[in-house]
Design a protein around this motif. Structure first.
Motif, short mmCIF file in Angstrom:
data_model
loop_
_atom_site.label_atom_id
_atom_site.label_comp_id
_atom_site.label_asym_id
_atom_site.label_seq_id
_atom_site.Cartn_x
_atom_site.Cartn_y
_atom_site.Cartn_z
N LEU A 34 36.14 43.90 47.95
CA LEU A 34 36.70 42.57 47.75
C LEU A 34 38.13 42.43 48.26
O LEU A 34 38.95 43.34 48.10
CB LEU A 34 36.69 42.20 46.27
CG LEU A 34 35.33 42.14 45.57
CD1 LEU A 34 35.52 41.72 44.12
CD2 LEU A 34 34.38 41.18 46.28
N VAL A 35 38.38 41.29 48.86
CA VAL A 35 39.74 40.84 49.13
C VAL A 35 39.92 39.55 48.34
O VAL A 35 39.20 38.57 48.57
CB VAL A 35 39.96 40.57 50.64
CG1 VAL A 35 41.38 40.06 50.88
CG2 VAL A 35 39.69 41.82 51.45
N THR A 36 40.83 39.56 47.39
CA THR A 36 41.05 38.38 46.55
C THR A 36 42.54 38.08 46.46
O THR A 36 43.38 38.91 46.81
CB THR A 36 40.52 38.59 45.12
OG1 THR A 36 41.40 39.50 44.42
CG2 THR A 36 39.12 39.15 45.11
N ASP A 37 42.87 36.89 45.99
CA ASP A 37 44.25 36.64 45.60
C ASP A 37 44.56 37.54 44.41
O ASP A 37 43.68 37.84 43.59
CB ASP A 37 44.42 35.17 45.20
CG ASP A 37 44.32 34.23 46.39
OD1 ASP A 37 44.76 34.62 47.49
OD2 ASP A 37 43.80 33.11 46.22
N GLU A 38 45.80 37.99 44.33
CA GLU A 38 46.16 38.92 43.26
C GLU A 38 45.84 38.34 41.89
O GLU A 38 46.10 37.17 41.61
CB GLU A 38 47.65 39.26 43.33
CG GLU A 38 48.00 40.24 44.42
CD GLU A 38 49.40 40.80 44.27
OE1 GLU A 38 49.57 41.78 43.51
OE2 GLU A 38 50.33 40.25 44.90
N GLY A 39 45.23 39.16 41.03
CA GLY A 39 44.90 38.76 39.68
C GLY A 39 43.53 38.14 39.52
O GLY A 39 43.10 37.88 38.39
#
Length: 468
Positions: A317-322
């Motif tokens: 996964l690559v997500t926005d932090e948090g």
């Protein structure tokens, strides 16, 4: 007595929490069970039953984990078969929960084991039905999911559904409240209303399926316009029947932070698919080569299911932090339990490492209007019904749902424009095409809505679609 609808918009799914005296029941729970445990503790009640309306195809239920955590009994309708302990209820069987009763109405048609649960209050009055996928608001459950080659057809199931509705649902009083398992946006129906609660009397007046003059006409109308179900549906049914890894275990495995170096190494060694959940507005500017964009802010889980299909596919996964835990949770709801880690610090970590990145060619609707001419090739990835309602003149209808079928036929030497309704689906399509080496396109930001606002691109005449 208390009835609480717990509605999850991204899945268009309704679970139900029912309390009477010191006992509780839950209907069609979602995969993660902690919110239910918190409610039980807050109310100081014991969960007695977990009622399942059928073996869900579009999400993985939390029934197994919830039963283990609480000792509650899982209840299915007649003919159900599963690999865990449960009560196979008889038609008409009654279960006591505090001072109320839950009566089983076997309503086959959507599936063979489908049930509607009738709530009878403390005074013996029929109060509400939890109709699962038998009856929606504005529609009924699609009768094509449980068909078996050479044994039972979708026409057979539609006929069963008609009989179920006519003999079990329609005779109930008009003031009975209808609590369905899904609302607008679910792939389990085609004509659902945006409301999530209604009276049965109003449904008798407004639901097209309940107003058909006979069984033959009902079968024709209910089957008309059905699109192929998402391919991950069968895998979710198998998990709901056979059991699954605990959600806590899935979450622990997925929440493994990886540096850019480790992320790249794991991707190469495992052949994991890189799933970038950022908004399209961020993704197109810069992303890890060959990653697929399905934004967490949209109908994330259903589109993951439709595009990736194989629930066992390893995912990074690559997500926005948090937002890592939210992404893992929403993936687990549709059975994608094989998340093996995420990029610590989000995409900026990859950027800071100096590793290779890629981009999508995206333009504004205004720029599209300037570039568009009679020789322009335009691919519209909206649903067929959206395209039929109105589209850019001479555009090709290539629904995103079927991208696996049409992506290979794209001419690599001919430029084309790509759009959907607002930009969410077209960026999914763009990332998939890009990962397959198709780079001869330009994606239009804002989609058809933005194109219309320019008032410079010729479109077809609008045609109101009575059924979606």
């Amino acid at each position: 007595m208390k009835i609480e609808q717990i509605y999850t918009g991204c899945l268009a799914q309704g679970a139900y929490y029912i309390v009477s005296e010191k006992e509780a029941a839950i209907v069609d729970p979602l995969r993660e069970i902690q919110p239910y445990l918190d409610r039980l503790k807050k109310d100081g009640v014991t969960l007695k039953y977990i009622f399942e309306t059928h073996f869900h195809a579009d999400f993985v239920s939390g029934h197994v984990d919830l039963a283990k955590a609480t000792g509650a009994k899982i209840v299915y309708g007649p003919t159900a078969a599963a690999d865990f302990e449960f009560i196979s209820a008889k038609d008409g069987q009654i279960f006591d929960v505090g001072n109320i009763k839950i009566k089983v109405l076997h309503t086959p048609g959507h599936t063979l084991e489908s049930c509607t649960y009738l709530l009878i209050d403390e005074n013996g009055k029929d109060t509400a039905i939890f109709s699962g996928d038998t009856l929606f608001l504005g529609d009924v459950g699609r009768p094509d999911l449980a068909q078996k080659a050479g044994h039972i057809t979708q026409e057979d199931l539609a006929g069963m559904l008609y009989d179920s509705l006519q003999t079990k649902i329609m005779p109930l009083a008009d003031d009975v409240t209808v609590y369905p398992a899904h609302g607008a946006g679910s792939a389990c129906g085609k004509n659902m209303q945006k409301e999530t609660v209604d009276t049965l009397g109003n449904q008798k007046k407004t639901n097209y399926a309940l107003k058909q003059p006979n069984k033959e006409r009902f079968i024709v109308e209910v089957l008309d316009g059905l699109t192929a179900p998402p391919k991950y549906f069968g895998m979710n049914v198998a998990m709901n029947k056979g059991g699954y890894e605990s959600f806590e275990s899935v979450l622990k495995k997925g929440k493994q932070p990886l540096s850019a170096e480790d992320f790249e190494t794991v991707a190469e060694e495992t052949e994991a698919l890189i799933l970038d959940t950022r908004n399209a507005a961020e993704f197109y500017k810069d992303f890890i080569p060959n990653s697929i964009n399905i934004g967490l802010s949209g109908d994330f889980a259903p589109w993951v299911g439709a595009m990736i299909v194989d629930v066992k596919q390893p995912l990074l996964l690559v997500t926005d932090e948090g937002l890592e835990e939210e992404a893992i949770t929403r993936l687990s709801r549709v059975g994608f339990d094989n998340v093996i880690g995420y990029l610590k610090g989000g995409f900026q970590t990859w950027k800071n490492s100096g590793k290779e990145t890629d981009q999508i060619n995206r333009i504004s609707p205004e720029e599209f209007a300037k570039q568009f001419n009679e020789n322009s090739k335009v691919i519209d990835v909206r649903k067929a019904s959206e395209y039929e309602a109105e589209h850019v003149n001479e555009a090709y209808s290539k629904p995103l749902d079927n991208i696996a079928d049409w992506a290979g036929s794209i001419d690599n030497d001919e430029h084309f424009f790509l759009h959907c309704a607002g930009g969410y689906r077209s960026m999914i399509a763009a990332s998939i095409l890009n990962s397959r080496g198709k780079r001869n396109f330009t994606e239009v930001e804002g989609g058809f809505k933005g194109i219309q606002q320019t008032e410079k691109v010729p479109t077809s005449d609008f045609v109101c679609q009575s059924k979606i």
